[in-house]
Motif scaffolding. Structure first.
Motif, mmCIF file in Angstrom:
data_model
loop_
_atom_site.group_PDB
_atom_site.id
_atom_site.type_symbol
_atom_site.label_atom_id
_atom_site.label_comp_id
_atom_site.label_asym_id
_atom_site.label_seq_id
_atom_site.Cartn_x
_atom_site.Cartn_y
_atom_site.Cartn_z
ATOM 1 N N ALA A 133 25.565 3.660 -9.936
ATOM 2 C CA ALA A 133 26.078 2.872 -10.946
ATOM 3 C C ALA A 133 26.673 2.553 -12.607
ATOM 4 N N ALA A 134 27.792 3.415 -11.595
ATOM 5 C CA ALA A 134 28.756 3.687 -13.058
ATOM 6 C C ALA A 134 29.704 2.695 -12.275
ATOM 7 N N CYS A 135 29.820 2.103 -10.876
ATOM 8 C CA CYS A 135 30.300 1.387 -10.251
ATOM 9 C C CYS A 135 30.298 0.260 -10.777
ATOM 10 N N LYS A 136 31.513 -0.508 -10.524
ATOM 11 C CA LYS A 136 31.324 -2.120 -10.956
ATOM 12 C C LYS A 136 31.431 -3.047 -10.513
ATOM 13 N N LEU A 137 31.277 -3.156 -8.955
ATOM 14 C CA LEU A 137 30.744 -3.486 -7.319
ATOM 15 C C LEU A 137 30.592 -3.000 -6.160
ATOM 16 N N ILE A 138 29.096 -2.964 -5.831
ATOM 17 C CA ILE A 138 28.408 -2.225 -4.714
ATOM 18 C C ILE A 138 28.321 -3.910 -3.586
ATOM 19 N N VAL A 139 29.454 -2.886 -2.438
ATOM 20 C CA VAL A 139 29.718 -3.782 -1.195
ATOM 21 C C VAL A 139 28.956 -3.545 0.126
ATOM 22 N N LEU A 140 28.319 -4.470 0.452
ATOM 23 C CA LEU A 140 27.494 -4.240 1.996
ATOM 24 C C LEU A 140 27.566 -5.107 2.583
ATOM 25 N N GLN A 141 27.342 -4.554 4.405
ATOM 26 C CA GLN A 141 27.751 -5.172 5.525
ATOM 27 C C GLN A 141 26.338 -5.293 6.318
ATOM 28 N N LEU B 275 17.177 -13.920 3.869
ATOM 29 C CA LEU B 275 17.710 -14.957 2.428
ATOM 30 C C LEU B 275 16.643 -13.841 1.351
ATOM 31 N N ASP B 276 15.663 -14.219 1.366
ATOM 32 C CA ASP B 276 15.263 -14.178 0.023
ATOM 33 C C ASP B 276 15.330 -12.273 -0.132
ATOM 34 N N ARG B 277 15.506 -11.987 0.432
ATOM 35 C CA ARG B 277 15.707 -10.263 0.170
ATOM 36 C C ARG B 277 17.433 -10.168 -1.009
ATOM 37 N N VAL B 278 17.760 -11.227 -0.217
ATOM 38 C CA VAL B 278 19.128 -11.483 0.100
ATOM 39 C C VAL B 278 19.829 -11.946 -1.047
ATOM 40 N N LYS B 279 19.064 -13.075 -1.846
ATOM 41 C CA LYS B 279 19.642 -14.018 -2.950
ATOM 42 C C LYS B 279 19.883 -13.581 -4.354
ATOM 43 N N ASP B 280 19.609 -12.496 -4.584
ATOM 44 C CA ASP B 280 20.386 -11.306 -5.707
ATOM 45 C C ASP B 280 21.935 -10.955 -5.634
ATOM 46 N N CYS B 281 22.149 -11.050 -4.483
ATOM 47 C CA CYS B 281 23.605 -11.261 -3.916
ATOM 48 C C CYS B 281 24.539 -11.748 -5.132
ATOM 49 N N GLU C 62 21.109 5.631 10.435
ATOM 50 C CA GLU C 62 20.295 6.739 9.810
ATOM 51 C C GLU C 62 20.380 6.517 8.503
ATOM 52 N N LEU C 63 21.277 6.060 7.847
ATOM 53 C CA LEU C 63 21.777 5.739 5.895
ATOM 54 C C LEU C 63 20.154 5.516 5.133
ATOM 55 N N SER C 64 20.384 5.712 4.725
ATOM 56 C CA SER C 64 18.798 5.914 3.817
ATOM 57 C C SER C 64 18.515 5.205 2.507
ATOM 58 N N PRO C 65 17.245 4.051 2.089
ATOM 59 C CA PRO C 65 17.409 4.315 0.462
ATOM 60 C C PRO C 65 17.521 5.637 0.365
ATOM 61 N N GLU D 88 16.911 -2.241 5.939
ATOM 62 C CA GLU D 88 15.398 -1.538 4.895
ATOM 63 C C GLU D 88 16.775 -1.351 3.240
ATOM 64 N N THR D 89 17.808 -0.510 4.338
ATOM 65 C CA THR D 89 18.914 0.350 2.878
ATOM 66 C C THR D 89 19.812 -0.762 2.398
ATOM 67 N N VAL D 90 20.059 -1.874 3.178
ATOM 68 C CA VAL D 90 20.836 -2.939 2.616
ATOM 69 C C VAL D 90 19.581 -3.538 1.628
ATOM 70 N N TYR D 91 18.954 -4.536 1.980
ATOM 71 C CA TYR D 91 17.623 -4.408 0.742
ATOM 72 C C TYR D 91 17.598 -4.182 -0.232
ATOM 73 N N TYR D 92 17.194 -2.477 0.006
ATOM 74 C CA TYR D 92 17.566 -1.306 -1.207
ATOM 75 C C TYR D 92 19.438 -1.210 -1.906
ATOM 76 N N ALA D 93 19.721 -1.659 -1.407
ATOM 77 C CA ALA D 93 20.555 -1.245 -2.189
ATOM 78 C C ALA D 93 20.851 -2.631 -3.128
ATOM 79 N N ILE D 94 20.708 -3.677 -2.375
ATOM 80 C CA ILE D 94 20.514 -5.685 -3.311
ATOM 81 C C ILE D 94 19.892 -4.919 -5.043
#
Length: 301
Positions: free
Chosen positions: A128-136, A171-177, A114-117, A142-148
């Motif tokens: 936005a104040a952080c230096k790195l975003i970490v995802l799994q 992969l096209d939606r995670v290429k900016d990682c 249920e974690l959402s955009p 869709e929340t992962v893609y939104y976070a990227i």
């Protein structure tokens, strides 16, 4: 704040067994441990134990497991402002560990799904104040893609651990990682390529570079890690230890890597230290309970 972890939490139900049961067989387990886990929470905890200030964005259920998870975060110095409650069950992970320290894990996402955009938007100023975003991948994709997309928009490097493996990951939606960090099984599923030899692993990693990802770091368990980017490939040998429980070793690696990277800005140093930290974690039982503090590990950065 140093690191934003947008991801899962679970309660680990760990059964220590003499051997894995056969199909339809019931066996007795000599030992059991209840622990806090989930890839997101594990990675956040490893970074926190080493000294990073970590922003955790996650969802728990309305059950007793939720209370346990929130208390665990509080006891380890997390601000639980974005540990959000959802009606229903929390995430749960039954884990089976045999005498050779091999493990098999079942994940029930529960509230993690249920974690959402919208939850990211609600925490946008702090993220936005952080230096790195970490995802799994234990939360809604869709929340992962939104976070990227959020990280790209705000100029924040993003590390994606594509686990549990999803062959349908776009992969096209995670290429900016900035950093993609699979293990070899996940690498095979993402690329559809063999990963039996070191040459095959590097070739598969380069396929991900071709998709647009800047740095691919493949974790290889006891055999170490491989870092591949557009300039070169570097192999890191595994540390020799007496393994007791390998559960959470990959998360220990990622949490430590994230901490060292934010502190030093050096990928090579981060991988080298993370390799040792993950090896150290398998010498103790459990997931988060096996993660050493900076003082215990002897880390001075």
């Amino acid at each position: 704040m140093d690191i934003a972890v947008i991801g899962s939490n679970n309660v680990d139900l760990i059964s220590y067994i003499d051997r894995m049961p056969e199909d339809g067989e019931t066996i007795e387990a000599p030992d059991f441990q209840l622990g806090s886990g989930g890839k997101g929470a594990n990675q956040a905890m490893a970074a926190r134990r080493l000294g990073s200030e970590v922003l955790m964005i996650t969802r728990v259920g309305s059950d007793l497991f939720a209370d346990n998870t929130i208390k665990n975060f509080e006891d380890n110095g997390f601000d639980t402002k974005y540990v959000l409650r959802t009606e229903g069950t929390s995430g749960v992970a039954p884990i089976f560990v045999d005498k050779e320290s091999n493990n098999r894990i079942i994940i029930i996402k529960g509230a993690n799904a249920e974690l959402s955009p919208a939850d990211i938007d609600d925490a946008a100023e702090d993220i936005a104040a952080c230096k790195l975003i970490v995802l799994q991948l234990e939360i809604d994709i869709e929340t992962v893609y939104y976070a990227i997309e959020f990280g790209t928009k705000h100029g924040i490097p993003v590390l994606l651990n594509p686990a549990p493996a999803d062959p349908n990951l776009d992969l096209d939606r995670v290429k900016d990682c900035t950093y993609l960090m699979p293990n070899e099984t996940e690498l095979a599923l993402l690329t559809g390529m063999p990963v039996e030899s070191e040459e095959e692993i590097e070739a598969a990693a380069r396929k991900l570079l071709d998709a647009g990802i800047k740095d691919v770091i493949v974790t290889l368990g006891s055999r170490g890690a491989l870092w591949v980017n557009g300039e070169a490939a570097k192999r890191y040998q595994g540390e020799k230890v007496d393994a007791v429980d390998t559960t959470g070793a990959g998360d220990a690696f990622i949490g430590c890597f994230s901490h060292v990277l934010v502190q030093t800005g050096d990928i090579d140093t981060a991988i080298t230290i993370a390799n040792r930290y993950a090896a150290d974690s398998v010498t103790r039982r459990g997931t988060q309970t096996s993660f050493a503090t900076a003082e215990e590990f002897g880390l001075e950065i």
